[in-house]
Scaffold this motif. Structure first.
Motif, short mmCIF file in Angstrom:
data_model
loop_
_atom_site.label_atom_id
_atom_site.label_comp_id
_atom_site.label_asym_id
_atom_site.label_seq_id
_atom_site.Cartn_x
_atom_site.Cartn_y
_atom_site.Cartn_z
N GLY A 207 0.79 -1.22 0.00
CA GLY A 207 0.00 0.00 0.00
C GLY A 207 0.82 1.27 0.00
O GLY A 207 0.27 2.36 0.15
N ARG A 208 2.13 1.17 -0.17
CA ARG A 208 3.00 2.35 -0.24
C ARG A 208 3.64 2.43 -1.61
O ARG A 208 3.91 1.41 -2.24
N TYR A 209 3.92 3.65 -2.08
CA TYR A 209 4.48 3.86 -3.41
C TYR A 209 5.66 4.82 -3.35
O TYR A 209 5.65 5.79 -2.58
N TYR A 210 6.66 4.55 -4.17
CA TYR A 210 7.78 5.46 -4.37
C TYR A 210 7.38 6.35 -5.54
O TYR A 210 7.07 5.85 -6.62
N VAL A 211 7.36 7.65 -5.35
CA VAL A 211 6.97 8.58 -6.42
C VAL A 211 8.17 9.41 -6.82
O VAL A 211 9.01 9.76 -5.99
N ARG A 212 8.25 9.71 -8.11
CA ARG A 212 9.35 10.52 -8.60
C ARG A 212 8.90 11.32 -9.80
O ARG A 212 7.91 10.98 -10.47
N ALA A 213 9.64 12.37 -10.04
CA ALA A 213 9.43 13.20 -11.23
C ALA A 213 10.79 13.45 -11.85
O ALA A 213 11.80 13.43 -11.16
N PRO A 214 10.84 13.67 -13.15
CA PRO A 214 12.14 13.83 -13.81
C PRO A 214 12.85 15.15 -13.51
O PRO A 214 14.05 15.24 -13.69
N HIS A 215 12.14 16.15 -13.02
CA HIS A 215 12.77 17.44 -12.76
C HIS A 215 13.68 17.33 -11.54
O HIS A 215 13.27 16.79 -10.50
N PRO A 216 14.92 17.84 -11.61
CA PRO A 216 15.85 17.70 -10.49
C PRO A 216 15.40 18.41 -9.21
O PRO A 216 15.85 18.06 -8.12
N ASP A 217 14.49 19.39 -9.31
CA ASP A 217 14.01 20.10 -8.12
C ASP A 217 12.69 19.54 -7.59
O ASP A 217 12.09 20.13 -6.68
N SER A 218 12.23 18.42 -8.11
CA SER A 218 10.98 17.83 -7.64
C SER A 218 11.14 17.33 -6.21
O SER A 218 12.15 16.73 -5.86
N LEU A 219 10.16 17.62 -5.38
CA LEU A 219 10.17 17.16 -3.99
C LEU A 219 9.43 15.83 -3.95
O LEU A 219 8.26 15.74 -3.60
N ASP A 220 10.14 14.76 -4.33
CA ASP A 220 9.53 13.44 -4.44
C ASP A 220 10.03 12.52 -3.35
O ASP A 220 10.53 12.97 -2.31
N SER A 221 9.93 11.21 -3.53
CA SER A 221 10.27 10.24 -2.50
C SER A 221 11.76 10.17 -2.16
O SER A 221 12.14 9.46 -1.24
N ARG A 222 12.59 10.92 -2.87
CA ARG A 222 14.01 11.00 -2.50
C ARG A 222 14.20 11.75 -1.19
O ARG A 222 15.25 11.67 -0.57
N TYR A 223 13.18 12.47 -0.75
CA TYR A 223 13.28 13.34 0.42
C TYR A 223 12.35 12.91 1.53
O TYR A 223 11.22 12.47 1.29
N ALA A 224 12.82 13.07 2.78
CA ALA A 224 12.04 12.68 3.95
C ALA A 224 10.73 13.46 4.05
O ALA A 224 9.74 12.94 4.57
N LEU A 225 10.70 14.70 3.55
CA LEU A 225 9.47 15.49 3.60
C LEU A 225 8.32 14.80 2.86
O LEU A 225 7.16 14.97 3.22
N THR A 226 8.63 14.06 1.82
CA THR A 226 7.62 13.36 1.04
C THR A 226 7.59 11.88 1.39
O THR A 226 6.54 11.32 1.69
#
Length: 74
Positions: free
Chosen positions: A39-58
């Protein structure tokens, strides 16, 4: 999901590098690593400034937080 330094990999495929600081100069903590729970997903976007699953905030996104799907317009 694995991380080597600030580089992220999903199933051994490189998906992006987490920045150390935001565009405003604030520190950015890296997101979680390991096997995603059900039930959990890793999300990402191609833009280098995207606040995606690479960061603890997301982090990883719960299925009930997903309200739609994004499509590229161009």
């Amino acid at each position: 999901v694995t991380r080597i330094d600030r580089d992220y990999y999903v199933n051994d495929m490189a998906v992006g590098t987490a920045k150390a600081v935001s565009r405003k100069g604030l520190p950015l903590e890296t997101g979680p690593v390991g096997v995603l729970p059900p039930g959990r997903y890793y999300v990402r976007a191609p833009h280098p400034d995207s606040l995606d699953s690479r960061y603890a905030l997301t982090g990883w996104i719960a299925e009930d937080q997903i309200i739609g799907r994004a499509y590229a317009l161009f």
